[in-house]
Design a protein around this motif. Structure first.
Motif, PDB file in Angstrom:
ATOM      1  N   LEU A  28       4.147  -2.759   7.521  1.00 17.54           N
ATOM      2  CA  LEU A  28       5.317  -3.064   6.703  1.00 17.54           C
ATOM      3  C   LEU A  28       5.912  -1.832   6.026  1.00 17.54           C
ATOM      4  CD1 LEU A  28       4.024  -6.388   5.085  1.00 17.54           C
ATOM      5  CD2 LEU A  28       5.471  -6.106   7.110  1.00 17.54           C
ATOM      6  N   LYS A  29       5.076  -0.826   5.766  1.00 14.46           N
ATOM      7  CA  LYS A  29       5.539   0.414   5.112  1.00 14.46           C
ATOM      8  C   LYS A  29       6.362   0.117   3.863  1.00 14.46           C
ATOM      9  CE  LYS A  29       5.542   3.334   9.242  1.00 14.46           C
ATOM     10  NZ  LYS A  29       6.301   4.282  10.087  1.00 14.46           N
ATOM     11  N   VAL A  30       5.807  -0.719   3.009  1.00 11.10           N
ATOM     12  CA  VAL A  30       6.534  -1.102   1.801  1.00 11.10           C
ATOM     13  C   VAL A  30       6.692   0.087   0.877  1.00 11.10           C
ATOM     14  CG1 VAL A  30       5.813  -3.503   1.969  1.00 11.10           C
ATOM     15  CG2 VAL A  30       4.400  -1.890   0.711  1.00 11.10           C
ATOM     16  N   SER A  31       7.791   0.094   0.144  1.00 14.13           N
ATOM     17  CA  SER A  31       8.138   1.253  -0.678  1.00 14.13           C
ATOM     18  C   SER A  31       7.315   1.334  -1.957  1.00 14.13           C
ATOM     19  CB  SER A  31       9.630   1.212  -1.033  1.00 14.13           C
ATOM     20  OG  SER A  31       9.954   0.007  -1.696  1.00 14.13           O
ATOM     21  N   GLU A  32       6.841   0.179  -2.468  1.00  9.00           N
ATOM     22  CA  GLU A  32       6.078   0.218  -3.708  1.00  9.00           C
ATOM     23  C   GLU A  32       4.589   0.206  -3.429  1.00  9.00           C
ATOM     24  OE1 GLU A  32       7.044  -4.203  -3.017  1.00  9.00           O
ATOM     25  OE2 GLU A  32       7.985  -2.252  -2.715  1.00  9.00           O
ATOM     26  N   GLY A  33       3.839   0.878  -4.308  1.00  9.44           N
ATOM     27  CA  GLY A  33       2.395   0.904  -4.172  1.00  9.44           C
ATOM     28  C   GLY A  33       1.935   1.728  -2.991  1.00  9.44           C
ATOM     29  N   GLY A  34       0.646   1.622  -2.690  1.00 11.97           N
ATOM     30  CA  GLY A  34       0.093   2.340  -1.553  1.00 11.97           C
ATOM     31  C   GLY A  34      -0.254   3.775  -1.892  1.00 11.97           C
ATOM     32  N   LEU A  35      -1.123   4.338  -1.092  1.00  8.53           N
ATOM     33  CA  LEU A  35      -1.571   5.698  -1.354  1.00  8.53           C
ATOM     34  C   LEU A  35      -0.481   6.728  -1.138  1.00  8.53           C
ATOM     35  CD1 LEU A  35      -4.444   6.041  -2.367  1.00  8.53           C
ATOM     36  CD2 LEU A  35      -4.244   3.969  -1.019  1.00  8.53           C
ATOM     37  N   ARG A  36       0.598   6.334  -0.429  1.00 10.14           N
ATOM     38  CA  ARG A  36       1.690   7.282  -0.211  1.00 10.14           C
ATOM     39  C   ARG A  36       2.422   7.613  -1.516  1.00 10.14           C
ATOM     40  NH1 ARG A  36       2.661   4.782   4.964  1.00 10.14           N
ATOM     41  NH2 ARG A  36       2.619   6.306   6.640  1.00 10.14           N
ATOM     42  N   GLN A  37       2.335   6.742  -2.508  1.00  7.66           N
ATOM     43  CA  GLN A  37       3.043   7.008  -3.758  1.00  7.66           C
ATOM     44  C   GLN A  37       2.458   8.233  -4.467  1.00  7.66           C
ATOM     45  OE1 GLN A  37       2.310   3.361  -6.149  1.00  7.66           O
ATOM     46  NE2 GLN A  37       1.348   4.668  -7.659  1.00  7.66           N
ATOM     47  N   MET A  38       1.251   8.650  -4.059  1.00  9.05           N
ATOM     48  CA  MET A  38       0.639   9.825  -4.666  1.00  9.05           C
ATOM     49  C   MET A  38       1.090  11.107  -3.981  1.00  9.05           C
ATOM     50  SD  MET A  38      -3.265   8.485  -4.843  1.00  9.05           S
ATOM     51  CE  MET A  38      -3.400   8.932  -3.121  1.00  9.05           C
ATOM     52  N   GLY A  39       1.492  10.983  -2.701  1.00 10.12           N
ATOM     53  CA  GLY A  39       1.833  12.187  -1.959  1.00 10.12           C
ATOM     54  C   GLY A  39       3.214  12.103  -1.355  1.00 10.12           C
ATOM     55  N   SER A  40       3.293  12.325  -0.044  1.00  8.40           N
ATOM     56  CA  SER A  40       4.582  12.372   0.631  1.00  8.40           C
ATOM     57  C   SER A  40       4.621  11.344   1.747  1.00  8.40           C
ATOM     58  CB  SER A  40       4.825  13.769   1.215  1.00  8.40           C
ATOM     59  OG  SER A  40       5.995  13.799   1.994  1.00  8.40           O
ATOM     60  N   TRP A  41       5.794  10.741   1.956  1.00  6.24           N
ATOM     61  CA  TRP A  41       5.995   9.814   3.065  1.00  6.24           C
ATOM     62  C   TRP A  41       6.041  10.577   4.379  1.00  6.24           C
ATOM     63  CZ3 TRP A  41       6.625   4.607   4.107  1.00  6.24           C
ATOM     64  CH2 TRP A  41       6.486   3.750   3.007  1.00  6.24           C
ATOM     65  N   ASP A  42       6.350  11.841   4.311  1.00  6.37           N
ATOM     66  CA  ASP A  42       6.600  12.598   5.522  1.00  6.37           C
ATOM     67  C   ASP A  42       6.077  14.016   5.344  1.00  6.37           C
ATOM     68  OD1 ASP A  42       8.246  12.912   8.141  1.00  6.37           O
ATOM     69  OD2 ASP A  42       8.902  14.563   6.870  1.00  6.37           O
ATOM     70  N   GLY A  43       5.527  14.576   6.422  1.00  8.33           N
ATOM     71  CA  GLY A  43       4.935  15.901   6.330  1.00  8.33           C
ATOM     72  C   GLY A  43       5.928  17.040   6.291  1.00  8.33           C
ATOM     73  N   TRP A  44       7.212  16.753   6.545  1.00  8.43           N
ATOM     74  CA  TRP A  44       8.192  17.827   6.688  1.00  8.43           C
ATOM     75  C   TRP A  44       9.299  17.814   5.638  1.00  8.43           C
ATOM     76  CZ3 TRP A  44       7.624  21.816  10.011  1.00  8.43           C
ATOM     77  CH2 TRP A  44       6.583  21.693  10.937  1.00  8.43           C
TER      78      TRP A  44
END
Length: 447
Positions: A340-356
């Motif tokens: 689902l790649k939801v925008s809220e929550g998740g460990l991505r909120q600590m870092g980056s959605w994208d490496g570039w």
């Protein structure tokens, strides 16, 4: 490298490096004949060696996996191939714009421009090939009776989570419906407002704990160490799967006598599996949101590298490490999930959605862990090609990265943002150097 010019297109691809065991990733013509996979050599190639390599590449891309795992065509030593063959290979496998890109790079790096242009023009009418139209069929797969499933091994499903109880609920509901029942679920919860009551009443063996530090790879490592199962199924907290998800992972592992079963991920509910992920093939990735692997692997080659914490490509590095150490990883289209790649929550909120794409204007581009991985395994030269190939498309915002018009516009932006990009790359390169100096993997861990 199977063709030398592939370095300009996918410079840090797993299969550019020689693994400790060659399982016939790139088969010989004889192996294809023995398995009754009829493919025709492309006689447009001048060199017979090019014809062999193109045939092996075609079989690889078409999903041919020799279950006998006999060594295949030796592509691990560098062989000089005719220029026109190199350009023919690119035209068959990459968008024409990237073939032009390769020509430009070759010319500005002091290769003979006349020879390059002639090689480039030789097959200018050749169109990109669709390998999904000639897929190798595993006709006995559907009727295959898995001894692994019959032996009923315990599977440990590992899920790190952060501020996503509403999505985690759907994850648990899917797990309750699984046709394969011998599994445990291990959740490492890093939610700000931890709710222990959420974990009561579920119809499966559930173990959980609160981790104060918001750290994805630490969470997965600790969960794996606590797992009772001999098989680890890594999963995300914002995903949906079919009832036979675990069963299909086990069946794939058994049928191919593999060490990893890498499921495919879709981003839209009801979407079709992309054509290049709609059949079994050797995997060139490890998606920690949907992969089953043997627990023993972690104790032989190490756990996830904590230097990727709050950054990107920790799963890519681990998949590469598995490949180099001779573990068999199958791309399993039958074990799919909706991510689902939801925008809220998740460990991505600590870092980056994208490496570039840095979050801040003067942040490093790419994320330092990207260069840490590429420089560690592929060296400086291929890392520079990787930067060159990827940095321009990264000027397009993440949510619009598939917009072709914006990709074109990004090329015209280069003169205006060039100083900034140089600074961002310089910063990332130095931070990656620091990571390399503190690499947690000693040489004995990388066989």
């Amino acid at each position: 490298m199977i063709f030398n010019f592939i370095k300009y297109q996918i410079p840090i691809w797993y299969y550019n490096l020689k693994p400790s065991s060659d399982f016939g990733y790139f088969p010989t013509e004889k192996q294809l004949e023995e398995n009754q996979f009829v493919l025709q050599k492309d006689l447009r190639y001048v060199s017979e060696e090019s014809q062999k390599r193109d045939l092996a590449w075609t079989a690889f891309q078409s999903g041919f996996i020799n279950k006998n795992y006999k060594p295949g065509l030796n592509i691990w030593t560098s062989v000089k191939l005719p220029l026109e063959d190199e350009y023919l290979f690119l035209r068959k496998n990459f968008h024409k714009a990237w073939v032009v890109y390769t020509l430009i790079i070759r010319i500005i790096t002091f290769h003979n421009p006349i020879k390059e242009v002639l090689g480039f023009l030789k097959h200018k009418t050749v169109k990109r090939q669709d390998y999904s139209k000639q897929v190798y069929e595993y006709s006995d797969y559907n009727d295959f009776k898995s001894q692994l499933i019959n032996s009923n091994p315990l599977v440990s499903v590992v899920i790190p989570t952060l501020n996503r109880y509403q999505y985690l609920k759907d994850v648990f509901l899917d797990l309750e419906k699984q046709t394969y029942r011998n599994f445990e679920v291990i959740v490492v919860d890093q939610t700000d407002d931890f709710k222990e009551e959420f974990y009561g009443g579920w119809n499966f063996d559930l173990k959980y704990w609160f981790q104060k530090e918001k750290a994805l790879w630490k969470a997965r490592n600790e969960a794996i160490k606590s797992a009772k199962g001999e098989l680890i199924l890594l999963y995300d907290d914002d995903s949906l799967v079919d009832d036979n998800w675990i069963e299909e992972h086990l069946k794939c592992l058994d049928y191919f006598n593999a060490d990893l079963s890498s499921g495919v991920s879709l981003s839209v509910v009801g979407a079709e599996v992309p054509s290049d992920y709609s059949y079994f093939k050797w995997s060139a990735q490890l998606d920690t949101g949907n992969v089953l692997l043997k627990k023993e692997i972690f104790y032989k080659i190490g756990f996830f590298d904590l230097q990727f914490e709050k950054q990107r490509m920790g799963d890519g590095e681990y998949g590469l490490r598995c490949y180099l150490n001779g573990y068999k990883n199958i791309s399993n289209y039958k074990a799919k999930r909706i991510h689902l790649k939801v925008s809220e929550g998740g460990l991505r909120q600590m870092g980056s959605w994208d490496g570039w794409r840095p979050k801040k204007l003067f942040g490093p581009r790419p994320v330092p862990s990207v260069l840490y991985l590429s420089r560690k395994y592929f060296g400086k030269d291929l890392s520079r090609l990787y930067l060159l190939k990827t940095i321009i498309p990264s000027l397009v915002p993440y949510k619009l990265k598939k917009n072709k018009n914006l990709k074109v516009i990004s090329f015209f932006l280069i003169p205006f943002v060039f100083p900034l990009i140089c600074y961002q790359i310089y910063k990332s390169w130095n931070l990656a150097s620091s990571k390399l100096e503190h690499d947690f993997l000693t040489p004995k861990n990388i066989k």
